[in-house]
Design an enzyme around this catalytic site. Structure first.
Site: not given
Ligand code: SAH
Ligand code: SF4
Length: 366
Positions: A101, A128, A121, A114, A125, A355
């Site tokens: 994205e 997220c 990832c 962005c 976290c 995100c």
């Protein structure tokens, strides 16, 4: 290199090359030295993606580029536009079928894109969307750069269409590396992409217009502070104590706050630039007055700015945003302690601009 499939598998991806590498390739093809500069300008200054339109390149070279090269590693799958049209989010498919994205935000004075640096990832976290979906792979330099070129092209086209009553600025002013992934865990590719964007013969975006956000990979911060290209540093803090941060940003178990803060202080000393700290406000978790006092003590004497961002709730996660008065009280305590802080408006909530959220929604098919 990512696994490639389909018709692009054998092609050389031009956006993955540095300027010297592009010159080497064209040298191998028997072209004179200045051709690489011409092609570089087409790609990054004129934003041309069609080799046949590169009018100062000789016909046989254009034909060879069409047959053997590619400068479009991303295919647009879907774009969401917020109701006020000032936030847009693109979902791209990569050559191997993975998706990433990119978000465009139009402000009064700035046009910011962005960008993502990884598919997924590994840091995990819990608030997220990207972290919740796990790690797939690093992006290549070209896949990172192409996200910026996409929206740069888009803005230019729209400005041309609206030439009579210009409402949309014609170019991007800022790049923030705050999309999917941990950029310092994909250091080489990310840095190459930023250097490509900075190159004065091409896209020519100044380092002061770039910001990279990290969850706190200390060796990466050290490395960044010694780079010639002085990109702005943002650190995702989210908690004032190790105990809480271990939970919210699990990387903290490897690089606890004392080490992270020492690295930030060295960054400020070496670069003279302030650090931005991002702090997602999670109702009842990290937003009390006492935690604001702890944060003020942690950041005491450091040249910095704190961005307080009421968390964007993601599907399947229990975290809720702090109320506006709570956020203001938190900010006030920091301010009183001499620490600059801003409560950020949440942008593009109606298009899930947080995100990794669009990719997550498509993956679960609703
Ligand atoms: N991995 C890097 C950069 C990408 S995330 C990092 O963590 O810094 C960019 C920012 O968005 C980080 O500060 C991250 O903590 C924050 N973020 C992620 N999910 C969020 C959510 N649901 N609400 C608010 N901020 C979020
Ligand atoms: Fe990764 Fe950043 Fe999301 Fe944490 S907030 S999981 S580091 S992308």
């Amino acid at each position: 290199m990512p696994p490639q499939s389909g018709k692009d598998a054998h092609r050389v991806q031009l956006l993955d090359l540095t300027r010297p590498e592009l010159a080497e390739l064209l040298g191998q093809w028997g072209e004179p030295r200045y051709r690489a500069d011409q092609l570089w300008r087409w790609l990054y200054r004129d934003l041309e993606a069609d080799f046949t339109a590169m009018s100062n390149l000789p016909q046989p070279l254009r034909a060879r580029l069409v047959a053997e090269a590619s400068c479009q590693p991303l295919a647009l799958v879907e774009e969401l536009v917020s109701r006020d049209r000032r936030t847009r989010k693109a979902l791209f498919r990569l050559a191997d079928g993975e998706t990433v994205e990119t978000v465009l935000m139009l402000y009064e004075q700035r046009q910011t894109v962005c960008i993502s640096t990884q598919v997924g990832c590994a840091i995990g976290c819990p608030f997220c969307a990207t972290g919740r979906s796990g790690f797939v792979r690093n992006l290549t330099p070209g896949e990172i750069v192409a996200q910026v070129l996409h929206y740069a092209r888009r803005l230019r086209e729209e400005a041309q269409e609206e030439a009579t009553s210009p409402q949309v600025p014609s170019s991007l002013s800022n790049v923030v590396v705050m999309g999917m992934g941990e950029p310092l865990a994909n250091y080489e590719a990310t840095w190459q992409a930023l250097e490509t964007l900075n190159d004065g013969q091409g896209f020519a975006l100044g380092a002061r217009h770039m910001t990279l956000s990290t969850a706190g990979l200390v060796p990466g911060i050290e490395r960044m502070s010694q780079e010639k290209l002085q990109v702005g540093l943002a650190v995702s803090l989210h908690a004032p104590t190790d105990r809480l941060r271990n939970r919210l940003v699990p990387l903290n178990r490897r690089y606890p706050l004392a080490e992270l803060m020492a690295a930030c202080r060295r960054y400020v000393q070496r670069t003279g630039r302030r650090v931005t700290f991002e702090y997602a406000l999670l109702q009842g978790i990290n937003d009390s007055d006492e935690q604001a006092e702890q944060l003020a003590r942690l950041l005491h004497g450091l040249l910095c700015h704190v961005n307080l961002i009421p968390v964007n709730p993601v599907q399947g996660s229990p975290y809720q945003p702090s109320s506006r008065p709570r956020a203001e009280s938190f900010r006030h305590i920091l301010q009183r302690a001499g620490i600059a802080a801003t409560v950020r408006l949440r942008r593009g909530l109606d298009i899930e601009a947080g995100c990794g959220q669009l990719r997550q929604r498509r993956a679960i098919g609703n």
